[in-house]
Design an enzyme around this catalytic site. Structure first.
Site, short mmCIF file in Angstrom:
data_model
loop_
_atom_site.label_atom_id
_atom_site.label_comp_id
_atom_site.label_asym_id
_atom_site.label_seq_id
_atom_site.Cartn_x
_atom_site.Cartn_y
_atom_site.Cartn_z
CB CYS A 32 1.14 -0.21 6.46
SG CYS A 32 0.20 -1.65 6.92
CG ASN A 34 1.52 -6.17 9.18
OD1 ASN A 34 2.22 -5.17 9.36
ND2 ASN A 34 0.69 -6.29 8.16
CG HIS A 70 4.78 -2.37 5.01
ND1 HIS A 70 4.51 -2.37 6.36
CD2 HIS A 70 3.73 -3.01 4.42
CE1 HIS A 70 3.35 -2.96 6.57
NE2 HIS A 70 2.85 -3.36 5.41
CB SER A 109 -2.85 -7.12 -0.60
OG SER A 109 -2.26 -8.26 -0.02
CD GLU A 156 -3.70 -0.32 9.00
OE1 GLU A 156 -4.64 -0.95 8.52
OE2 GLU A 156 -2.59 -0.22 8.46
CB THR A 175 0.22 -11.80 8.25
OG1 THR A 175 -1.10 -11.35 7.98
CG2 THR A 175 0.58 -12.90 7.25
#
Ligand code: HMG
Length: 412
Positions: A113, A301, A244, A205, A81, A156
């Protein structure tokens, strides 16, 4: 027919920022990042690296480790992405840098993701569809996670890539043939065209992730073969759970939700043993989840690559101990799409994904250097001393991105 991951390799860029230093700079207690989010460090890419070089470095490592000729790769998929062009895919730059042959299906995939899993599943289906033909795909998930300076998402961030050779000799992970999926249009995380940093409705989220987990896991439970008995939790059949992991605390929340669902689905446990659930969750997290989170706490991440970084690090550390056992894997991509699936660690598994070595070799940078890198953007340029990557992004000339091989092949 067994299909799955034959070999996997990781690449993480050479700079690392301590999250304690970030906490001090932002006036936040260090425990909030360490305990509240579970993060310790984040990987930062130097200006000479972008998503193409991250992907190509991981791909080169995977090809070397599997000792296959790049010309044998019939499908090259790059999930990201952090695309570098609206039309030209990251995958075609990688195709050239890795010397993959002309008879190859090459494309880039995007769904936040989730795209790494979309690529892995597409590659596995393509290998299965080939029947007895010896098809091999190279799947690479690569990303640079960026949020605005000072925003809640900042701790993150991260960067890295994981490359997987997918074929009919799955020496690292045999993929199960069923998976549970879940999709729905939500605005939890997005990056409008032209913006470098992601936008996110952070707390929402987390809710979307957990709801998608519930949907995908419940769908998978019904597909498990042999079918589960009325009092049998699926979790008892799985030795480890990989999620994830945008930050390790998310995996804690996810595992708690998964166990709740799994226990509630079993009649006897739901009736008589719910008081033991909390105790079981703590033990299960310690034994079946925490061992897979160490690397991600030190990288951050990596969006599409996050789940597969957890897998690579787990198999590198304790693959042989897990031989003959099954893993449960959960992939989530904002927006959203999610998938729960399983994989069997085969006998004789010997994964050297390069994670421990790469983490040892990194150079620590301070807050000033980190903020300077953010301000300067993706300029391209010379590799820094001690550079462990194999390709460099030289810069943009005449609106075209230019790349080069940095060094002769390093031992993977
Ligand atoms: P925040 O503002 O740091 O939230 O944002 P918080 O104030 O609630 O604190 C977080 C945790 O730290 C809480 O624990 C606090 O209690 C704890 P929890 O209640 O969650 O268990 N805490 C402390 N602990 C110890 N000592 C202290 C202390 N103070 C507080 N002193 C948030 C957190 C995750 C929202 C933010 O970092 C963010 O927006 N991150 C980016 C979005 C994200 O990662 N979302 C995850 C799900 S979506 C996803 O995974 C997809 C994604 O990867 C993108 C894609 O698909 O492409 C993001």
């Amino acid at each position: 027919m067994s299909v799955g991951i034959e070999q996997l390799a990781v690449y993480v860029p050479p700079y690392v920022l301590s999250l304690d230093a970030l906490a001090a700079a932002r006036g936040v207690p260090a425990e909030k990042f360490r305990e509240g989010l579970g993060v310790r460090e984040m990987a930062i890419a130097p200006p000479c690296e972008d998503v193409v070089t991250l992907a190509a470095s991981a791909g080169a490592r995977a090809l070397r480790a599997s000792r296959i000729d790049p010309g044998d790769i019939g499908m090259l998929l790059v999930a990201t992405e952090t695309g570098v062009d609206h039309a030209k895919p990251v995958s075609i730059f990688v195709h050239e840098l890795l010397g993959i042959g002309r008879q190859c299906r090459v494309y880039e995939l995007k769904h936040a993701c989730y795209a790494g899993t979309a690529a892995l599943m597409s590659a596995a289906d393509w290998v299965r569809a080939g029947g007895t033909r010896p098809r091999r795909a190279l799947v690479i998930a690569a990303d640079i996670a960026r949020y605005a300076i000072g925003s809640p998402g900042e701790p993150t961030q991260g960067a890295g890539a994981v490359a997987m050779v997918v074929g009919r000799e799955p020496g690292s992970l045999v993929l199960g043939e069923e998976s549970g999926t879940y999709a729905g249009n939500v605005y939890d995380f997005w990056r409008p065209l032209g913006r470098r940093e992601a936008m996110v409705d952070g707390k929402y989220s987390v809710e979307c992730y957990l709801e998608a987990l519930a949907g995908a896991f419940t769908a998978y439970r019904a597909l498990e073969r042999p079918a589960l008995g009325a009092d049998e939790p699926l979790s008892a059949r799985l030795a480890r759970f990989l999620y994830h992991t945008p930050f390790p605390k998310m995996a804690v929340k996810a595992h708690r939700r998964l166990l709740e669902l799994d226990w509630r689905a079993t009649a006897a446990r739901a009736a008589g043993e719910t008081d033991r659930l909390e105790e079981a969750m703590v033990a299960s997290h310690r034994d079946a989840v925490a061992p897979g989170l160490e690397a991600v706490a030190r990288v951050g991440n990596t969006y599409t690559a996050s789940l597969y970084l957890c897998l690579a690090a787990l198999l590198e550390r304790e693959g042989s101990r897990l031989a003959g056992q099954r893993l449960g894997l959960f992939s989530y991509g904002s927006g959203c799409c999610a998938e729960f699936f399983t994989g069997l660690v085969p006998t004789g598994v010997a994964v050297q994904a390069g994670v421990a070595e790469l983490l040892r070799e990194r150079t620590a940078i301070d807050i000033e250097a980190y903020e300077r890198l953010v301000r300067e953007g993706d300029a391209g340029g010379e590799p820094p001393p001690g550079f462990t990557g194999e390709f460099v992004f030289q810069g943009v000339r005449d609106e075209r991105r230019e790349y080069a091989r940095f060094a002769p092949a390093l031992a993977a």
